[in-house]
Enzyme design. Structure first.
Site, PDB file in Angstrom:
ATOM      1  N   GLN A 140      40.593  28.322  47.333  1.00  0.00           N
ATOM      2  CA  GLN A 140      41.816  28.039  47.436  1.00  0.00           C
ATOM      3  C   GLN A 140      42.139  27.112  48.917  1.00  0.00           C
ATOM      4  O   GLN A 140      41.807  27.576  49.987  1.00  0.00           O
ATOM      5  CB  GLN A 140      42.461  29.360  47.181  1.00  0.00           C
ATOM      6  CG  GLN A 140      44.126  29.301  47.007  1.00  0.00           C
ATOM      7  CD  GLN A 140      44.233  30.231  46.027  1.00  0.00           C
ATOM      8  OE1 GLN A 140      43.764  30.759  45.013  1.00  0.00           O
ATOM      9  NE2 GLN A 140      45.675  30.419  45.925  1.00  0.00           N
ATOM     10  N   SER A 142      34.549  32.013  47.479  1.00  0.00           N
ATOM     11  CA  SER A 142      35.820  32.660  46.633  1.00  0.00           C
ATOM     12  C   SER A 142      35.425  31.660  45.052  1.00  0.00           C
ATOM     13  O   SER A 142      34.735  32.062  44.272  1.00  0.00           O
ATOM     14  CB  SER A 142      36.993  32.768  46.908  1.00  0.00           C
ATOM     15  OG  SER A 142      38.044  33.524  46.522  1.00  0.00           O
ATOM     16  N   LEU A 143      37.112  31.381  44.625  1.00  0.00           N
ATOM     17  CA  LEU A 143      37.289  31.178  43.703  1.00  0.00           C
ATOM     18  C   LEU A 143      36.688  29.995  43.502  1.00  0.00           C
ATOM     19  O   LEU A 143      36.109  29.182  41.403  1.00  0.00           O
ATOM     20  CB  LEU A 143      38.766  30.444  42.803  1.00  0.00           C
ATOM     21  CG  LEU A 143      38.920  29.058  43.850  1.00  0.00           C
ATOM     22  CD1 LEU A 143      38.502  27.889  42.660  1.00  0.00           C
ATOM     23  CD2 LEU A 143      39.886  28.861  44.102  1.00  0.00           C
ATOM     24  N   ARG A 150      42.350  35.779  36.370  1.00  0.00           N
ATOM     25  CA  ARG A 150      42.313  35.929  38.079  1.00  0.00           C
ATOM     26  C   ARG A 150      43.315  36.015  39.134  1.00  0.00           C
ATOM     27  O   ARG A 150      44.080  36.703  40.025  1.00  0.00           O
ATOM     28  CB  ARG A 150      40.605  35.566  39.065  1.00  0.00           C
ATOM     29  CG  ARG A 150      40.240  35.240  40.257  1.00  0.00           C
ATOM     30  CD  ARG A 150      39.052  34.998  40.535  1.00  0.00           C
ATOM     31  NE  ARG A 150      38.738  34.515  41.002  1.00  0.00           N
ATOM     32  CZ  ARG A 150      38.695  34.356  42.447  1.00  0.00           C
ATOM     33  NH1 ARG A 150      39.585  34.140  42.775  1.00  0.00           N
ATOM     34  NH2 ARG A 150      38.168  34.750  43.506  1.00  0.00           N
ATOM     35  N   HIS A 153      40.727  39.392  48.723  1.00  0.00           N
ATOM     36  CA  HIS A 153      39.652  40.392  49.361  1.00  0.00           C
ATOM     37  C   HIS A 153      39.217  41.335  49.451  1.00  0.00           C
ATOM     38  O   HIS A 153      38.828  41.616  51.416  1.00  0.00           O
ATOM     39  CB  HIS A 153      38.469  39.358  49.559  1.00  0.00           C
ATOM     40  CG  HIS A 153      38.153  37.597  49.039  1.00  0.00           C
ATOM     41  ND1 HIS A 153      37.631  37.914  47.949  1.00  0.00           N
ATOM     42  CD2 HIS A 153      38.769  36.595  48.790  1.00  0.00           C
ATOM     43  CE1 HIS A 153      37.429  36.771  47.269  1.00  0.00           C
ATOM     44  NE2 HIS A 153      38.146  35.725  48.055  1.00  0.00           N
ATOM     45  N   GLN A 211      33.231  40.704  43.328  1.00  0.00           N
ATOM     46  CA  GLN A 211      34.015  39.370  44.328  1.00  0.00           C
ATOM     47  C   GLN A 211      35.208  39.739  45.159  1.00  0.00           C
ATOM     48  O   GLN A 211      35.871  39.484  45.971  1.00  0.00           O
ATOM     49  CB  GLN A 211      33.630  38.453  44.351  1.00  0.00           C
ATOM     50  CG  GLN A 211      33.838  37.047  44.547  1.00  0.00           C
ATOM     51  CD  GLN A 211      34.509  36.119  43.749  1.00  0.00           C
ATOM     52  OE1 GLN A 211      35.801  35.905  43.277  1.00  0.00           O
ATOM     53  NE2 GLN A 211      33.920  34.604  44.274  1.00  0.00           N
TER      54      GLN A 211
END
Length: 312
Positions: free
Chosen positions: A10, A93-94, A118, A202, A251
């Site tokens: 992101q 991440s994503l 998510r 996170h 995660q």
């Protein structure tokens, strides 16, 4: 030369991303069509012609960035470059979901729906305004962990993203993160920048989102990826579908160990990364982590053509 394909997270989103790929490659256009169908809406219209504030909403940015990455991957495949031309895939991440879709572990439709879920779950886990994130520039991971611990004062404050040797992101309760930014500057950080994010990703505050994702991930098929994934929370190669499922849940609340992930790839002989999709943020981080690794971005038809020429 040993190569890894890496996929952005992101923050890389821009209006118009992937449009030229979709116009140049039918296989790239098919990705956006598949994502639109999976979500039951024209996300492609928002990506190409919408408002950046709407695209930046977590629930939109996550599937949109994956769609753009997969469009670039399909364009490469149309030119004869396969995911198996890489030794590893990894994502920030994503981007880990994009990496798994590229490696055939997840279908594009399932990945789009998972990322929509998510994004919504991460957004709703913490009321707007109660959480925050800050990038600490000029302190290493251990120093930032100490800062976060001192700043917590009974609230959540954690090192969330270990991006490169000069940048670690902290995440948690807004007041604690603001304290961390001030303490970091006192401890010698060059800068501490509050990030324009809508939730504290996170960190432990994301546990409600992790619970949602555990249920969502249990309902989809995950296959062994065609090449190993360097997992964010382990910073090591994984291929077992059940372990991948578990790590995708971890995660959500765990740190993105990007610096260590790049060092893991370097230790395995990776000398070149292709950043597949929007932007060049990962390539910049990789350069700071290991200058011996050549980082290249693949986000436009010209990029695809240049990569294909460099192969021949």
């Amino acid at each position: 030369m040993t190569r890894a394909f890496v996929f952005p997270g992101q923050g890389a989103q821009t209006i118009g991303m992937g449009k030229a790929l979709a116009e140049a490659y039918p296989a790239a256009k098919a990705v956006f069509d598949e994502v639109d169908e999976a979500l039951g809406e024209k996300l492609s219209n928002l990506i190409w012609e919408g408002d950046i504030a709407d695209l930046t909403l977590t629930q939109n940015a996550q599937p949109a960035l994956m769609a753009t990455s997969m469009a670039a991957m399909r364009a490469l495949e149309a030119e004869g470059v396969a995911v198996t031309d890489a030794a590893f895939v990894a994502g920030h991440s994503l981007g880990e979901y994009s990496a798994l879709a590229a490696a055939g572990a997840l279908s594009i439709a399932d990945t789009a729906r998972l990322l929509r879920t998510r994004g919504q779950a991460m957004q709703s886990a913490v009321p707007v305004g109660e959480g925050a994130m800050a990038a600490i520039l000029g302190l290493d991971l251990e120093a930032v962990r100490a800062v976060a611990e001192e700043a917590a004062q009974g609230e959540v404050c954690q090192a969330a993203n270990d991006n490169d040797p000069t940048q670690v992101v902290v995440s948690g309760a807004k007041a604690a993160v603001e304290r961390a930014a001030e303490i970091a500057k006192e401890k010698g950080a060059k800068r501490a920048v509050m990030l324009p994010v809508s939730a504290p990703f996170h960190c432990a505050l994301m546990q409600p989102a992790a619970d949602v994702m555990a249920e969502a991930l249990a309902a989809v098929e995950i296959k062994a990826p065609a090449v190993p994934l360097i997992a964010n929370v382990r910073a090591e190669a994984v291929s077992d579908p059940d372990l991948i499922r578990q790590l995708l849940v971890e995660q959500i609340t765990g740190s993105v160990r990007w610096r260590e992930s790049v060092l893991c790839m370097a230790a395995q002989g990776v000398t070149e990364t292709w950043e597949i999709g929007a932007g060049k943020a990962l390539s910049g981080m990789i350069r700071k982590i290991d200058r011996a690794i050549a980082g290249k971005a693949v986000g436009t038809p010209d990029d695809v053509q240049n990569m294909v020429k460099s192969e021949s």
